[in-house]
Design an enzyme around this catalytic site. Structure first.
Site, short mmCIF file in Angstrom:
data_model
loop_
_atom_site.label_atom_id
_atom_site.label_comp_id
_atom_site.label_asym_id
_atom_site.label_seq_id
_atom_site.Cartn_x
_atom_site.Cartn_y
_atom_site.Cartn_z
CE LYS A 1 7.10 -7.61 6.10
NZ LYS A 1 6.87 -7.40 4.71
CB CYS B 1 6.00 -2.06 5.24
SG CYS B 1 4.69 -2.69 4.20
N1 SAJ Z 1 12.53 6.05 1.51
C1 SAJ Z 1 13.44 7.07 1.76
N2 SAJ Z 1 14.75 6.90 1.38
C2 SAJ Z 1 15.17 5.76 0.76
C3 SAJ Z 1 14.25 4.73 0.52
C4 SAJ Z 1 12.93 4.89 0.91
O1 SAJ Z 1 13.09 8.11 2.32
O2 SAJ Z 1 16.36 5.70 0.43
C5 SAJ Z 1 11.12 6.19 1.91
C6 SAJ Z 1 10.14 6.09 0.73
O3 SAJ Z 1 10.03 7.30 0.05
C7 SAJ Z 1 8.88 5.66 1.43
C8 SAJ Z 1 9.39 4.79 2.58
O4 SAJ Z 1 10.76 5.11 2.73
O5 SAJ Z 1 8.18 6.76 1.99
C9 SAJ Z 1 9.25 3.30 2.35
O6 SAJ Z 1 9.49 2.98 1.00
P1 SAJ Z 1 10.38 1.76 0.52
O7 SAJ Z 1 10.43 1.81 -0.95
O8 SAJ Z 1 11.67 1.75 1.22
O9 SAJ Z 1 9.63 0.47 1.08
P2 SAJ Z 1 8.10 -0.07 1.01
O10 SAJ Z 1 7.42 0.36 2.27
O11 SAJ Z 1 7.45 0.24 -0.27
O12 SAJ Z 1 8.37 -1.65 1.06
C10 SAJ Z 1 9.07 -2.21 2.15
C11 SAJ Z 1 10.15 -3.17 1.59
N3 SAJ Z 1 11.02 -3.57 2.68
C12 SAJ Z 1 12.37 -3.49 2.58
O13 SAJ Z 1 12.93 -3.06 1.60
C13 SAJ Z 1 13.17 -4.00 3.74
C14 SAJ Z 1 9.49 -4.37 0.92
O14 SAJ Z 1 10.48 -5.30 0.53
C15 SAJ Z 1 8.50 -5.05 1.88
O15 SAJ Z 1 7.84 -6.14 1.26
C16 SAJ Z 1 7.47 -4.02 2.29
O16 SAJ Z 1 8.15 -2.93 2.96
C17 SAJ Z 1 6.46 -4.67 3.23
O17 SAJ Z 1 5.36 -5.02 2.76
O18 SAJ Z 1 6.81 -4.91 4.39
#
Ligand code: SAJ
Length: 406
Positions: free
Chosen positions: A201, A255
């Site tokens: 995870k 996360c």
């Molecule tokens: N972000 C970027 N660029 C991107 C993608 C995201 O800057 O290309 C930023 C987002 O704006 C945000 C942060 O990253 O600030 C995180 O957002 P996210 O959409 O990537 O992820 P979370 O935190 O909403 O959810 C993540 C997910 N993990 C993965 O994709 C590996 C989700 O599947 C997990 O269940 C969740 O963490 C968790 O609970 O751990």
């Protein structure tokens, strides 16, 4: 019957999903107000498809309570708050939930922890809580870890379609719990040991953090020589083995910006890449601040109160503000700067920072520079309202010709 402990972002949709698929569920939370509003049919947060799922679960008579139920299967989805100073999670609510389960459970009960925990937590900290109470793990109680993987914004879809992992010491129990989750999970469910479930995870979220850091570093490189980072990533991603994520104003949420720290904390000599990625992502709000200053200088704007930050949540179309880049940016701004900068987010209806507006047009009337920090659909659908502003678009969503980028 399953008793799901903790009715927040993970526990509630999971409880509703089990109930929708005909499994008897009682959702328990120690927040009496939350329990009573759920009992009255009112949801506590917004999420695509949650309302419909709630109705389906209600039709199957899901119940909510502040009391733990006597049963043989518990899913613990309580919060594990992040302690910024130590960069660790506080597992106190998990311990409290496990203790309360032990007060009421049947012999041979399965306790499944879904809450985010750092690798090693179950062996080092949860087992002793149970053993101290005189229970024999593997006989009186079975301990499992089924980390959630759903992404806010697409939780309901992902609950059904993501693959899952179940960590256990006991394959037979692991397979029973796998059957339970297959009531709604249409994807592969892997049964493994507890340590691998915990670690995978954190590894998944760390992988994403590193990939985003690479995109953010590229954005900084491209900025110095006026290259278009989005075009470069778009082209590079046409390669069949390249998949670079998108740069942005920082990484927020509970996360991705948090989990890598567990590895850095436990393996300080072995985590150069992971630590560097964290630092790059944490530096992005400061980079945004630099870009705001560039624009102010270019246009002779001296008054910071003419700057408006659009978006307070950690990402688009959710109402969760935990560790959000905008809050990180406000933290980093010195007092003078923070004093006047305006803020608006259509998903945040109560005031959580100074100079926050609840009405979008009032907000726009006060500012000259609009900084898009979050790419909510709301701003995408209101581009015509911002075409007389100087726009710094940190999410590359703006269709206006002259917008500034990261
Ligand atoms: N972000 C970027 N660029 C991107 C993608 C995201 O800057 O290309 C930023 C987002 O704006 C945000 C942060 O990253 O600030 C995180 O957002 P996210 O959409 O990537 O992820 P979370 O935190 O909403 O959810 C993540 C997910 N993990 C993965 O994709 C590996 C989700 O599947 C997990 O269940 C969740 O963490 C968790 O609970 O751990």
């Amino acid at each position: 019957m399953i008793n799901i402990i903790g009715l927040g972002y993970i526990g509630l949709p999971t409880a509703l999903m089990f109930a929708k698929h005909g499994i008897k569920v009682v959702g328990t939370d120690n927040n009496a107000e939350l329990v009573s509003s759920l009992t009255d049919g009112r949801l506590s947060f917004e999420e695509e498809g949650l309302e419909e799922l709630f109705q389906a679960a209600q039709a199957n008579r899901i119940a909510f309570s502040t009391e733990y139920q006597r049963t043989h299967t518990y899913i613990i989805a309580v919060p594990t708050p992040y302690i910024k100073e130590s960069k660790k999670l506080d597992p106190k609510y998990v311990f409290a939930a496990v203790n309360s389960v032990l007060d009421v459970c049947e012999k041979g009960t399965a306790i499944i922890i879904e809450s985010t925990i750092s690798p090693g937590t179950i062996d080092k900290y949860v087992r002793p809580v149970i053993e101290k109470r005189g229970y024999v793990i593997g006989q009186d109680v079975h301990l499992l870890h089924a980390p959630e993987r759903i992404i806010p914004g697409s939780m309901i879809y992902e609950l059904e379609h993501n693959s899952r992992t179940i960590g256990t010491d006991n394959l037979e129990i692991g397979n029973k719990i796998k059957d339970l989750y297959s009531s709604f999970c249409k994807s592969e469910i892997l049964v493994t040991d507890i340590r691998s479930a915990e670690m995978s995870k954190v590894v998944e979220n760390t992988y994403r953090d590193i990939n985003i850091a690479f995109a953010n570093e590229l954005a900084k490189i491209c900025r110095t020589d006026d290259m278009d980072v989005y075009e470069i990533i778009r082209i590079a991603n046409k390669h069949p083995r390249v998949n670079i994520l998108q740069p942005g104003p920082g990484v927020g949420g509970h996360c991705i910006s948090v989990d890598p720290w567990f590895l850095v904390g436990d393996y300080p000599d072995l985590t150069n890449l992971i630590l560097t990625a964290r630092k790059i992502n944490d530096s992005m709000p400061r980079h945004v601040l630099g870009r705001i200053r560039d624009i102010m200088r270019e246009h002779g704007i001296k008054d910071i109160s003419k700057v408006g930050l659009y978006g307070l949540t950690y990402k688009e179309n959710v109402d969760d503000t935990r560790e959000s880049p905008t809050l990180q940016l406000l933290d980093r701004m010195d007092e003078h700067l923070a004093f006047g900068v305006k803020v608006f987010d259509p998903f945040v209806k109560t005031r959580i920072v100074d100079h926050q507006f609840i009405n979008f047009e009032d907000f726009l009337n006060e500012i000259e520079i609009l900084v898009i920090m979050v790419g909510h659909d709301h701003i995408k659908n209101n581009m015509e309202l911002i075409n007389n502003k100087l726009v710094l678009d940190t999410k590359n969503i703006c269709v206006l010709k002259d917008s500034y980028k990261l």
